[in-house]
Design a protein around this motif. Sequence first.
Motif, PDB file in Angstrom:
ATOM      1  N   LEU A 136       0.869  -1.181   0.000  1.00  0.00           N
ATOM      2  CA  LEU A 136       0.000   0.000   0.000  1.00  0.00           C
ATOM      3  C   LEU A 136       0.901   1.225   0.000  1.00  0.00           C
ATOM      4  CD1 LEU A 136      -2.787   1.390   0.294  1.00  0.00           C
ATOM      5  CD2 LEU A 136      -2.508   1.168   2.790  1.00  0.00           C
ATOM      6  N   LEU A 137       0.819   2.017  -1.064  1.00  0.00           N
ATOM      7  CA  LEU A 137       1.645   3.220  -1.190  1.00  0.00           C
ATOM      8  C   LEU A 137       0.752   4.447  -1.158  1.00  0.00           C
ATOM      9  CD1 LEU A 137       4.290   4.749  -1.725  1.00  0.00           C
ATOM     10  CD2 LEU A 137       3.935   4.334  -4.183  1.00  0.00           C
ATOM     11  N   LEU A 143       0.605  13.112   9.029  1.00  0.00           N
ATOM     12  CA  LEU A 143       0.426  12.375  10.273  1.00  0.00           C
ATOM     13  C   LEU A 143      -1.046  12.048  10.522  1.00  0.00           C
ATOM     14  CD1 LEU A 143       1.932  11.195  12.697  1.00  0.00           C
ATOM     15  CD2 LEU A 143       1.613  13.401  13.861  1.00  0.00           C
ATOM     16  N   VAL A 144      -1.939  12.923  10.077  1.00  0.00           N
ATOM     17  CA  VAL A 144      -3.376  12.671  10.234  1.00  0.00           C
ATOM     18  C   VAL A 144      -3.778  11.409   9.475  1.00  0.00           C
ATOM     19  CG1 VAL A 144      -5.696  13.569   9.789  1.00  0.00           C
ATOM     20  CG2 VAL A 144      -3.902  15.109  10.603  1.00  0.00           C
ATOM     21  N   TRP A 145      -3.293  11.286   8.235  1.00  0.00           N
ATOM     22  CA  TRP A 145      -3.571  10.096   7.443  1.00  0.00           C
ATOM     23  C   TRP A 145      -2.928   8.861   8.072  1.00  0.00           C
ATOM     24  CZ3 TRP A 145      -6.637   8.494   3.611  1.00  0.00           C
ATOM     25  CH2 TRP A 145      -7.362   9.456   2.908  1.00  0.00           C
ATOM     26  N   GLN A 146      -1.734   9.023   8.564  1.00  0.00           N
ATOM     27  CA  GLN A 146      -1.029   7.895   9.188  1.00  0.00           C
ATOM     28  C   GLN A 146      -1.839   7.341  10.362  1.00  0.00           C
ATOM     29  OE1 GLN A 146       3.237   8.406   9.878  1.00  0.00           O
ATOM     30  NE2 GLN A 146       3.019   7.488  11.918  1.00  0.00           N
ATOM     31  N   GLN A 147      -2.367   8.240  11.178  1.00  0.00           N
ATOM     32  CA  GLN A 147      -3.143   7.814  12.342  1.00  0.00           C
ATOM     33  C   GLN A 147      -4.511   7.282  11.941  1.00  0.00           C
ATOM     34  OE1 GLN A 147      -3.007  11.480  14.552  1.00  0.00           O
ATOM     35  NE2 GLN A 147      -1.032  10.981  15.526  1.00  0.00           N
ATOM     36  N   ALA A 148      -5.137   7.892  10.918  1.00  0.00           N
ATOM     37  CA  ALA A 148      -6.469   7.473  10.494  1.00  0.00           C
ATOM     38  C   ALA A 148      -6.472   6.071   9.901  1.00  0.00           C
ATOM     39  CB  ALA A 148      -7.035   8.476   9.486  1.00  0.00           C
ATOM     40  N   LEU A 149      -5.366   5.693   9.242  1.00  0.00           N
ATOM     41  CA  LEU A 149      -5.293   4.383   8.594  1.00  0.00           C
ATOM     42  C   LEU A 149      -4.676   3.310   9.493  1.00  0.00           C
ATOM     43  CD1 LEU A 149      -6.138   6.010   6.113  1.00  0.00           C
ATOM     44  CD2 LEU A 149      -4.469   4.720   4.783  1.00  0.00           C
ATOM     45  N   ALA A 150      -4.380   3.671  10.723  1.00  0.00           N
ATOM     46  CA  ALA A 150      -3.769   2.710  11.646  1.00  0.00           C
ATOM     47  C   ALA A 150      -4.570   1.413  11.793  1.00  0.00           C
ATOM     48  CB  ALA A 150      -3.552   3.362  13.013  1.00  0.00           C
ATOM     49  N   PRO A 151      -5.921   1.455  11.781  1.00  0.00           N
ATOM     50  CA  PRO A 151      -6.678   0.201  11.923  1.00  0.00           C
ATOM     51  C   PRO A 151      -6.392  -0.827  10.828  1.00  0.00           C
ATOM     52  CG  PRO A 151      -8.101   2.068  12.366  1.00  0.00           C
ATOM     53  CD  PRO A 151      -6.815   2.629  11.835  1.00  0.00           C
ATOM     54  N   TYR A 158       5.672  -4.305   7.770  1.00  0.00           N
ATOM     55  CA  TYR A 158       6.865  -3.652   7.213  1.00  0.00           C
ATOM     56  C   TYR A 158       6.455  -2.308   6.643  1.00  0.00           C
ATOM     57  CZ  TYR A 158       8.212  -8.530   7.583  1.00  0.00           C
ATOM     58  OH  TYR A 158       8.424  -9.799   8.053  1.00  0.00           O
ATOM     59  N   ARG A 159       7.185  -1.273   6.981  1.00  0.00           N
ATOM     60  CA  ARG A 159       6.712   0.062   6.605  1.00  0.00           C
ATOM     61  C   ARG A 159       7.838   1.086   6.525  1.00  0.00           C
ATOM     62  NH1 ARG A 159       2.394   1.024  10.990  1.00  0.00           N
ATOM     63  NH2 ARG A 159       1.915  -1.115  10.356  1.00  0.00           N
ATOM     64  N   VAL A 160       7.554   2.115   5.708  1.00  0.00           N
ATOM     65  CA  VAL A 160       8.383   3.322   5.668  1.00  0.00           C
ATOM     66  C   VAL A 160       7.406   4.477   5.752  1.00  0.00           C
ATOM     67  CG1 VAL A 160      10.084   4.690   4.412  1.00  0.00           C
ATOM     68  CG2 VAL A 160      10.073   2.194   4.167  1.00  0.00           C
ATOM     69  N   GLU A 161       7.455   5.234   6.842  1.00  0.00           N
ATOM     70  CA  GLU A 161       6.483   6.303   7.075  1.00  0.00           C
ATOM     71  C   GLU A 161       7.184   7.657   7.056  1.00  0.00           C
ATOM     72  OE1 GLU A 161       3.177   4.074   9.861  1.00  0.00           O
ATOM     73  OE2 GLU A 161       5.058   4.704  10.803  1.00  0.00           O
ATOM     74  N   ILE A 162       6.734   8.528   6.162  1.00  0.00           N
ATOM     75  CA  ILE A 162       7.310   9.871   6.045  1.00  0.00           C
ATOM     76  C   ILE A 162       6.155  10.879   6.067  1.00  0.00           C
ATOM     77  CG2 ILE A 162       8.971  11.314   4.791  1.00  0.00           C
ATOM     78  CD1 ILE A 162       9.632   8.793   3.114  1.00  0.00           C
ATOM     79  N   PRO A 163       5.596  11.159   7.237  1.00  0.00           N
ATOM     80  CA  PRO A 163       4.489  12.115   7.307  1.00  0.00           C
ATOM     81  C   PRO A 163       4.995  13.545   7.178  1.00  0.00           C
ATOM     82  CG  PRO A 163       5.041  11.326   9.499  1.00  0.00           C
ATOM     83  CD  PRO A 163       5.934  10.572   8.541  1.00  0.00           C
ATOM     84  N   LEU A 164       4.517  14.268   6.177  1.00  0.00           N
ATOM     85  CA  LEU A 164       4.936  15.648   5.951  1.00  0.00           C
ATOM     86  C   LEU A 164       3.708  16.543   5.774  1.00  0.00           C
ATOM     87  CD1 LEU A 164       7.835  15.081   3.359  1.00  0.00           C
ATOM     88  CD2 LEU A 164       8.069  15.511   5.815  1.00  0.00           C
ATOM     89  N   LYS A 165       3.879  17.818   6.089  1.00  0.00           N
ATOM     90  CA  LYS A 165       2.774  18.773   5.973  1.00  0.00           C
ATOM     91  C   LYS A 165       2.814  19.559   4.661  1.00  0.00           C
ATOM     92  CE  LYS A 165       2.414  19.510  10.981  1.00  0.00           C
ATOM     93  NZ  LYS A 165       2.463  20.524  12.075  1.00  0.00           N
ATOM     94  N   ASN A 166       3.744  19.214   3.770  1.00  0.00           N
ATOM     95  CA  ASN A 166       3.941  19.997   2.550  1.00  0.00           C
ATOM     96  C   ASN A 166       3.312  19.358   1.312  1.00  0.00           C
ATOM     97  OD1 ASN A 166       5.583  17.803   2.156  1.00  0.00           O
ATOM     98  ND2 ASN A 166       7.442  18.967   1.707  1.00  0.00           N
ATOM     99  N   THR A 167       2.428  18.378   1.505  1.00  0.00           N
ATOM    100  CA  THR A 167       1.747  17.609   0.446  1.00  0.00           C
ATOM    101  C   THR A 167       2.681  16.635  -0.269  1.00  0.00           C
ATOM    102  OG1 THR A 167       1.997  19.113  -1.466  1.00  0.00           O
ATOM    103  CG2 THR A 167       0.146  19.536   0.046  1.00  0.00           C
ATOM    104  N   TYR A 168       3.876  16.401   0.292  1.00  0.00           N
ATOM    105  CA  TYR A 168       4.784  15.426  -0.308  1.00  0.00           C
ATOM    106  C   TYR A 168       5.159  14.309   0.672  1.00  0.00           C
ATOM    107  CZ  TYR A 168       4.957  18.388  -4.342  1.00  0.00           C
ATOM    108  OH  TYR A 168       4.584  19.106  -5.454  1.00  0.00           O
ATOM    109  N   GLY A 169       4.292  14.112   1.664  1.00  0.00           N
ATOM    110  CA  GLY A 169       4.478  12.973   2.551  1.00  0.00           C
ATOM    111  C   GLY A 169       4.297  11.670   1.785  1.00  0.00           C
ATOM    112  N   MET A 170       4.837  10.592   2.329  1.00  0.00           N
ATOM    113  CA  MET A 170       4.824   9.303   1.639  1.00  0.00           C
ATOM    114  C   MET A 170       4.818   8.182   2.683  1.00  0.00           C
ATOM    115  SD  MET A 170       7.595   8.060  -1.259  1.00  0.00           S
ATOM    116  CE  MET A 170       7.220   9.424  -2.370  1.00  0.00           C
ATOM    117  N   HIS A 171       3.929   7.218   2.489  1.00  0.00           N
ATOM    118  CA  HIS A 171       3.845   6.073   3.390  1.00  0.00           C
ATOM    119  C   HIS A 171       3.826   4.796   2.565  1.00  0.00           C
ATOM    120  CE1 HIS A 171       2.599   9.251   6.130  1.00  0.00           C
ATOM    121  NE2 HIS A 171       2.737   8.403   7.137  1.00  0.00           N
ATOM    122  N   LEU A 172       4.753   3.904   2.871  1.00  0.00           N
ATOM    123  CA  LEU A 172       4.842   2.621   2.185  1.00  0.00           C
ATOM    124  C   LEU A 172       4.612   1.516   3.209  1.00  0.00           C
ATOM    125  CD1 LEU A 172       5.616   0.941  -0.378  1.00  0.00           C
ATOM    126  CD2 LEU A 172       7.973   1.040   0.431  1.00  0.00           C
TER     127      LEU A 172
END
Length: 368
Positions: A136-137, A143-151, A158-172
Amino acid sequence: MKNAAITITLQALATFTILATALPILHSQEWYVRVFDYPRLQIFALAILCFILYIWLAPRNRKRDKFLLVALLVSIVYQAVNIFPYTFVAPKEVKDADANSPSDTHLSLLVSNVLMDNTEHDKLITLTQKYEPDILLLLESDLVWQQALAPITKSYPYRVEIPLKNTYGMHLYSKLPLRQQKVSYLLDKDIPSIKTFVQLRNGTWVELHAVHPKPPVPTEDATSEKRDAEIVLIARDIANSKYPVVVAGDFNDVAWSRTTELFQEVSGLLDPRLGRGFYNTFNADYPILRWPLDHVFHSTHFKLESIERLPDIASDHFPIFIRLSFSPKNKYDQEEPEADSQTQEEASELIEEGREEAADDKREGKSQ
């Protein structure tokens, strides 16, 4: 007077259509040139409409009228040539996987530019639960999306989490093992990309890249120099890989642009949409203004099980889902794009221009 107004309007539309076709041929990387890479389908349709209306309603005996008609016809043919490879009547670049391919060779990805301010998280959660992708990319995630999708992401160990506020955050997020997770900021200190390796269920390690460069628009970058350079830098890295490769993300570039073509030639990766359809992922809000911005490319080691543009999740992008089958014994069934010396020279020039632009931005930033 009425006929004159119709003629002037048609001449203006025809001139715009011809210019919109011709400008992207230029090597200029200014945003107001590169923006016409995107709406090829729309320009193609407008050119046909102008051509028909011109023959029906406008005079055709003057030299300028004949010139406009010929130029419109050339525009129609040129746009058709660029669009044709993505129609279902064109040859498929990626072969269909065998119906009985072993399940341990499969790799599925769900790629979604979520729109950072989008609060309807449940829509993506529902899609993820339905498709159960191996990878899932998320792009433009904070961070809001990161927390909302925690369930749901708790089932992805396995994950790479890069929560950013500049619209270029990325979560793998991955259900399959990852190793050597590397986050790079190739040309911008706030624009990440991810390189890692994912292990298929049959034990094979696959090189995986996730990308999201800035688009060439006045509010982001006035030129496409850094976007193009980042795309080609990743292609150069891939070209030296000894592993099967998958690249996914929002390229902020359309499938038929010269930069994306250059990416394929330098990297040797295939586009599974060729011969199957456009899979326009942007803009979800405007049906008549859509083009393919979100991509999944892969090496010849894979064949295609399925590809699908998923339903609206209240983002300006549609998610895309793809299931690949690892078929190394049959990799030579598919023709790998190749870069000649001229293409490599063009790639080197783009990289150098992008680096110079990045250095200029850095100096300007320090001086402010």
